[in-house]
Design an enzyme around this catalytic site. Structure first.
Site, PDB file in Angstrom:
ATOM      1  N   ARG A 200       2.312  14.457   6.816  1.00 34.92           N
ATOM      2  CA  ARG A 200       3.333  15.198   7.644  1.00 34.92           C
ATOM      3  C   ARG A 200       4.856  15.255   7.158  1.00 34.92           C
ATOM      4  O   ARG A 200       5.855  15.852   7.754  1.00 34.92           O
ATOM      5  CB  ARG A 200       3.306  14.427   8.912  1.00 34.92           C
ATOM      6  CG  ARG A 200       2.169  14.595  10.042  1.00 34.92           C
ATOM      7  CD  ARG A 200       2.222  13.772  11.364  1.00 34.92           C
ATOM      8  NE  ARG A 200       1.709  12.547  10.884  1.00 34.92           N
ATOM      9  CZ  ARG A 200       2.197  11.338  11.534  1.00 34.92           C
ATOM     10  NH1 ARG A 200       3.090  11.351  12.656  1.00 34.92           N
ATOM     11  NH2 ARG A 200       1.861   9.963  11.244  1.00 34.92           N
TER      12      ARG A 200
ATOM     13  N   ALA B 162      59.165  22.790 -16.875  1.00 36.88           N
ATOM     14  CA  ALA B 162      58.402  23.638 -16.182  1.00 36.88           C
ATOM     15  C   ALA B 162      57.742  24.752 -16.914  1.00 36.88           C
ATOM     16  O   ALA B 162      58.489  25.435 -17.634  1.00 36.88           O
ATOM     17  CB  ALA B 162      58.830  24.018 -14.776  1.00 36.88           C
TER      18      ALA B 162
ATOM     19  N   LEU C 114       0.738  -1.326   0.066  1.00 35.66           N
ATOM     20  CA  LEU C 114      -0.076  -0.022  -0.069  1.00 35.66           C
ATOM     21  C   LEU C 114       0.900   1.134  -0.100  1.00 35.66           C
ATOM     22  O   LEU C 114       1.826   1.456   0.931  1.00 35.66           O
ATOM     23  CB  LEU C 114      -1.063   0.078   1.356  1.00 35.66           C
ATOM     24  CG  LEU C 114      -1.732  -1.235   1.312  1.00 35.66           C
ATOM     25  CD1 LEU C 114      -2.766  -1.029   2.425  1.00 35.66           C
ATOM     26  CD2 LEU C 114      -2.463  -1.653   0.203  1.00 35.66           C
TER      27      LEU C 114
END
Ligand code: UD1
Ligand code: MG
Length: 456
Positions: free
Chosen positions: A18, A422, A11
């Site tokens: 709430r 780098a 169900l």
């Protein structure tokens, strides 16, 4: 005696006022799955011939959330009571079967308890529980011999009946032939003007059938999630059970009250998990895996001996053995790390396959990339994989060293053993074994003066 065929009716038509939410109650979540998903999961373990879900409030949102599942959906257009809800399922029930009625908002249902109730029921059986405060529940009315006579709803009960602490959980088993005849005779002449499923108990007694019952001592297994507070309470019960099972399997939890498992967590031996971690979907942690504090690990496999340092986030990732991940690593879908890889802080990987022994330790984004063995990717390296419309791949072959603050503009391949200086922006393939860099020469401007503040 062979066990009769089982039908299950769940169900799930109620609104859940709430919850104060526009989402139907049964779609609210516990441990990452909807309440109804938990109930369906438990129902399947009872191996029914069919599962019928009665839905209503929220319309198609409820069935839409379960499109993959083998379920019969029955709409209850108006919620006229639990008896009316079960009436909607009657056309789908098998003639020679029992029906177990479950509630879509009771997620921690215990399968063994249901089996015990099924085993002892021939016509009608009720799952009951004792409540220190039974207010609001249907009371189990028994005669002097302890035989069940009726269920009386709280609003229809007498003073004396209100003192009964044994209540109806809403879960019951009914023989289908009986169910059809009793539901057909249901009336709504009661305090709420509803068709009460619970009225079939007095009908069974009037027809001369004994009503069997099973009383559970595990209150949370029959508790409904009616409000956010209820949900939070059930969530803690669920999580503490998960934590206990993990400890029983040998896992060291720094605090069993501070772990959340929202799915399936599989563990090997000697796994350690620090506080505040969340595991979602399917996660496997092999022997000796250590997870630091406040990690979110979703749909991830982690190999033996790997350490994941705090504040790491992974999603759809495979990590092999003896890796060191984090702290603060973000591993996105499609990431695959081979044995002994190191992924450090503020590194984001997406659809990146990193081979054995490679390291990406600081502040990098590596996406749509193949990284070979023993590669070192310096701090602040970024793969530029997206031109605003398309994604391209970067290939970094074995033994490459990428200097810090490098941008690799995909599609691009860095050949095996190459070194990138780098601060380079690499937009063309670089040859194997050579140093490649792309930055302007360093200059010194002799005699240059810093600006000074202009006097007003
Ligand atoms: C029901 C039982 C009560 C029991 C309690 C346990 C009845 C008449 N009463 O009361 O004995 O102690 O559950 O929690 O059965 N639902 C529908 N369609 C409807 C009405 C309800 O699908 O028309 C579903 C709800 O979504 C819910 C469940 O049935 O999951 C129970 O309904 P609810 O209204 O909560 O029943 P209670 O009054 O609490
Ligand atoms: Mg209720």
């Amino acid at each position: 005696m062979s066990t009769p065929l089982l039908n299950i009716v769940i169900l799930a038509a109620g609104k859940g006022t709430r919850m104060r939410s526009s989402l139907p109650k049964v779609l609210h979540k516990l441990a990452g799955k909807s309440l109804l998903q938990h109930v369906i999961h438990a129902a399947r373990q009872l191996q029914p011939s069919k599962i019928i879900v009665v839905y209503g409030y929220g319309g198609e949102a409820v069935p839409d959330a379960f499109r993959q599942e083998d379920i019969i959906w029955v709409e209850q257009k108006e919620q006229l009571g639990t008896g009316h809800a079960v009436q909607q399922a009657l056309p789908y029930l098998d003639a020679e079967a029992n029906t177990l009625i479950l509630l879509g908002d009771v997620p921690l249902l215990n399968v063994e308890t249901c089996q015990q109730l099924l085993a002892k029921t021939s016509h009608l059986g009720l799952l009951t529980v004792r409540k220190s405060d039974p207010t609001g529940y249907g009371r189990i009315v028994r005669d002097a011999h302890g035989n069940i006579n009726a269920i009386v709803e709280h609003k229809d009960s007498t003073e004396a009946q209100r003192r009964i602490d044994e209540v109806n959980t809403g879960i019951m088993v009914v023989n289908n032939a009986n169910l059809v005849s009793w539901l057909t005779n249901l009336k709504n002449h009661n305090a709420q003007g509803e068709y009460y499923l619970t009225d079939i108990v007095a009908m069974a007694v009037a027809d001369g059938f004994a009503v069997s019952s099973e009383t559970t001592v595990d209150e949370s297994s029959v508790e409904g999630g009616n409000s956010k507070q209820d949900l939070a309470g059930l969530e803690r019960v669920y999580q503490l059970r998960k934590a206990t099972a993990l400890m029983q399997a040998g896992v060291t939890l720094s605090d069993p009250f501070r772990i959340d498992v929202r799915g399936d967590l599989e563990v090997g031996r000697d796994v350690e998990i620090d506080v505040g971690c969340i595991f979602e979907g399917r996660v496997t942690l092999a022997d000796g895996v250590r997870i630091g504090a406040y990690c979110v690990i979703k749909d991830t496999d982690i190999g033996a001996g790997t350490t994941v340092a705090p504040f790491t986030h992974t999603d759809q990732v495979r990590i092999a053995a003896q890796c060191r991940i984090g702290p603060y690593a973000r591993l996105r879908p499609g990431t695959e790390l081979a044995d002994d890889t190191h992924i450090g802080n503020f590194v984001e990987l997406k659809n990146a396959q990193v081979d054995t022994g490679s390291k990406i330790n600081h502040l990098s984004y590596v996406g749509d990339t193949t990284v070979g063995k023993q590669v070192n990717i310096g701090a602040g390296t970024i793969t530029c994989n997206y031109d605003g419309a398309n994604k391209f791949r970067t290939v970094i072959e074995d033994n490459v060293f990428i200097g810090s603050d490098t941008q690799l503009i995909a599609p691009v391949t860095v050949g095996a053993g190459a070194t990138i200086g780098a601060g380079s922006t690499i937009s063309k393939d670089t040859p194997a074994g050579e140093l490649t860099l792309s930055r302007s020469k360093q200059v010194t401007v002799n005699g240059w003066k810093r600006p000074v503040k202009i006097k007003k």
